[in-house]
Scaffold this motif. Structure first.
Motif, short mmCIF file in Angstrom:
data_model
loop_
_atom_site.label_atom_id
_atom_site.label_comp_id
_atom_site.label_asym_id
_atom_site.label_seq_id
_atom_site.Cartn_x
_atom_site.Cartn_y
_atom_site.Cartn_z
N GLN A 114 60.00 21.88 60.74
CA GLN A 114 60.53 23.16 60.29
C GLN A 114 61.22 23.85 61.47
O GLN A 114 60.63 24.01 62.53
N LEU A 115 62.48 24.22 61.30
CA LEU A 115 63.23 24.91 62.35
C LEU A 115 63.25 26.42 62.11
O LEU A 115 63.04 27.20 63.03
N THR A 116 63.54 26.80 60.89
CA THR A 116 63.50 28.20 60.45
C THR A 116 62.90 28.17 59.04
O THR A 116 62.69 27.09 58.48
N PRO A 117 62.66 29.33 58.43
CA PRO A 117 62.13 29.29 57.06
C PRO A 117 63.00 28.53 56.06
O PRO A 117 62.50 27.98 55.09
N ASN A 118 64.32 28.45 56.33
CA ASN A 118 65.23 27.78 55.39
C ASN A 118 65.90 26.54 55.94
O ASN A 118 66.84 26.03 55.35
N SER A 119 65.45 26.03 57.11
CA SER A 119 66.08 24.83 57.67
C SER A 119 65.04 23.91 58.30
O SER A 119 64.01 24.38 58.79
N THR A 175 69.33 24.17 54.73
CA THR A 175 70.03 23.47 55.80
C THR A 175 69.13 22.38 56.35
O THR A 175 68.00 22.66 56.75
#
Length: 108
Positions: free
Chosen positions: A20-25, A60
Protein backbone atom coordinates in the motif's frame (compact mmCIF):
# COMPACT_ATOMS: atom_id res chain seq x y z
CA UNK A 1 -3.28 -8.57 3.19
CA UNK A 2 0.01 -8.27 1.31
CA UNK A 3 0.16 -11.63 -0.51
CA UNK A 4 -2.47 -13.41 -2.58
CA UNK A 5 -1.91 -17.00 -3.68
CA UNK A 6 -2.37 -17.99 -7.32
CA UNK A 7 -3.83 -21.48 -7.32
CA UNK A 8 -4.50 -23.61 -10.38
CA UNK A 9 -6.00 -27.09 -10.11
CA UNK A 10 -5.49 -27.06 -6.32
CA UNK A 11 -1.77 -26.26 -6.68
CA UNK A 12 0.02 -23.11 -5.57
CA UNK A 13 1.70 -21.83 -8.73
CA UNK A 14 2.45 -18.23 -7.82
CA UNK A 15 1.79 -15.18 -5.71
CA UNK A 16 0.71 -11.58 -6.17
CA UNK A 17 2.21 -9.12 -3.70
CA UNK A 18 0.79 -5.75 -2.74
CA UNK A 19 2.38 -2.80 -0.94
CA UNK A 20 0.00 0.00 0.00
CA UNK A 21 1.46 3.37 -1.04
CA UNK A 22 -1.50 5.64 -0.29
CA UNK A 23 -5.15 4.87 0.54
CA UNK A 24 -5.89 4.72 -3.22
CA UNK A 25 -2.62 3.40 -4.70
CA UNK A 26 -0.49 0.28 -4.43
CA UNK A 27 2.65 -1.32 -5.79
CA UNK A 28 1.95 -4.74 -7.26
CA UNK A 29 4.27 -7.67 -7.89
CA UNK A 30 3.68 -11.09 -9.39
CA UNK A 31 5.68 -14.30 -9.36
CA UNK A 32 4.62 -17.37 -11.31
CA UNK A 33 6.34 -20.77 -11.31
CA UNK A 34 8.28 -21.14 -14.55
CA UNK A 35 6.21 -24.18 -15.62
CA UNK A 36 3.33 -21.76 -16.16
CA UNK A 37 5.17 -18.97 -17.98
CA UNK A 38 3.73 -18.00 -21.38
CA UNK A 39 0.40 -19.73 -20.77
CA UNK A 40 -1.73 -16.71 -19.91
CA UNK A 41 -1.89 -17.56 -16.20
CA UNK A 42 -0.15 -14.37 -15.09
CA UNK A 43 -2.38 -12.18 -17.24
CA UNK A 44 -5.55 -13.83 -15.94
CA UNK A 45 -4.35 -13.54 -12.32
CA UNK A 46 -3.48 -9.85 -12.73
CA UNK A 47 -6.79 -9.08 -14.44
CA UNK A 48 -8.76 -10.77 -11.66
CA UNK A 49 -6.72 -8.99 -9.01
CA UNK A 50 -7.19 -5.60 -10.71
CA UNK A 51 -10.96 -6.16 -10.65
CA UNK A 52 -10.79 -6.75 -6.88
CA UNK A 53 -8.65 -3.65 -6.37
CA UNK A 54 -11.13 -1.50 -8.25
CA UNK A 55 -13.94 -2.71 -5.97
CA UNK A 56 -11.79 -1.74 -2.97
CA UNK A 57 -11.30 1.81 -4.31
CA UNK A 58 -7.69 1.37 -5.45
CA UNK A 59 -7.29 3.61 -8.49
CA UNK A 60 -3.55 3.74 -9.17
CA UNK A 61 -1.40 0.61 -9.45
CA UNK A 62 2.36 0.63 -9.94
CA UNK A 63 4.49 -2.33 -10.99
CA UNK A 64 8.10 -2.73 -12.02
CA UNK A 65 10.41 -5.32 -13.51
CA UNK A 66 14.06 -5.69 -14.38
CA UNK A 67 14.71 -4.12 -17.80
CA UNK A 68 16.03 -7.37 -19.25
CA UNK A 69 12.78 -9.18 -18.39
CA UNK A 70 10.95 -8.63 -21.66
CA UNK A 71 8.25 -11.19 -20.79
CA UNK A 72 7.29 -9.23 -17.66
CA UNK A 73 7.19 -5.99 -19.64
CA UNK A 74 4.87 -7.58 -22.20
CA UNK A 75 2.68 -9.00 -19.42
CA UNK A 76 2.27 -5.62 -17.75
CA UNK A 77 1.58 -3.88 -21.05
CA UNK A 78 -0.99 -6.52 -22.03
CA UNK A 79 -2.79 -5.77 -18.74
CA UNK A 80 -3.00 -2.05 -19.54
CA UNK A 81 0.04 -0.81 -17.61
CA UNK A 82 1.84 2.17 -19.15
CA UNK A 83 5.62 2.54 -19.01
CA UNK A 84 6.69 5.51 -16.86
CA UNK A 85 10.48 5.50 -16.49
CA UNK A 86 13.64 3.53 -15.86
CA UNK A 87 15.26 3.51 -12.43
CA UNK A 88 18.04 1.70 -10.55
CA UNK A 89 17.21 -0.71 -7.73
CA UNK A 90 19.11 -2.97 -5.37
CA UNK A 91 17.91 -6.53 -4.91
CA UNK A 92 18.98 -8.81 -2.03
CA UNK A 93 20.04 -11.60 -4.42
CA UNK A 94 22.21 -9.42 -6.69
CA UNK A 95 25.47 -7.63 -5.93
CA UNK A 96 24.97 -4.83 -8.46
CA UNK A 97 22.01 -2.51 -8.83
CA UNK A 98 19.66 -3.46 -11.65
CA UNK A 99 17.97 -1.15 -14.10
CA UNK A 100 14.20 -1.56 -13.81
CA UNK A 101 11.20 -0.28 -15.69
CA UNK A 102 8.34 1.36 -13.78
CA UNK A 103 4.78 0.94 -15.04
CA UNK A 104 1.49 2.45 -13.91
CA UNK A 105 -2.18 1.65 -14.46
CA UNK A 106 -5.20 3.68 -13.40
CA UNK A 107 -8.51 1.99 -12.61
CA UNK A 108 -11.63 4.12 -12.85
Amino acid sequence: ETHTAIILENQLIGVITKDQLTPNSISLGIMIHENYWGKGVGKKAIQMYLDELELKGIHTIYADCISKNIASQKLLESCGFIYQQDFKRKFPDFIDEKTCKLYMKRNF
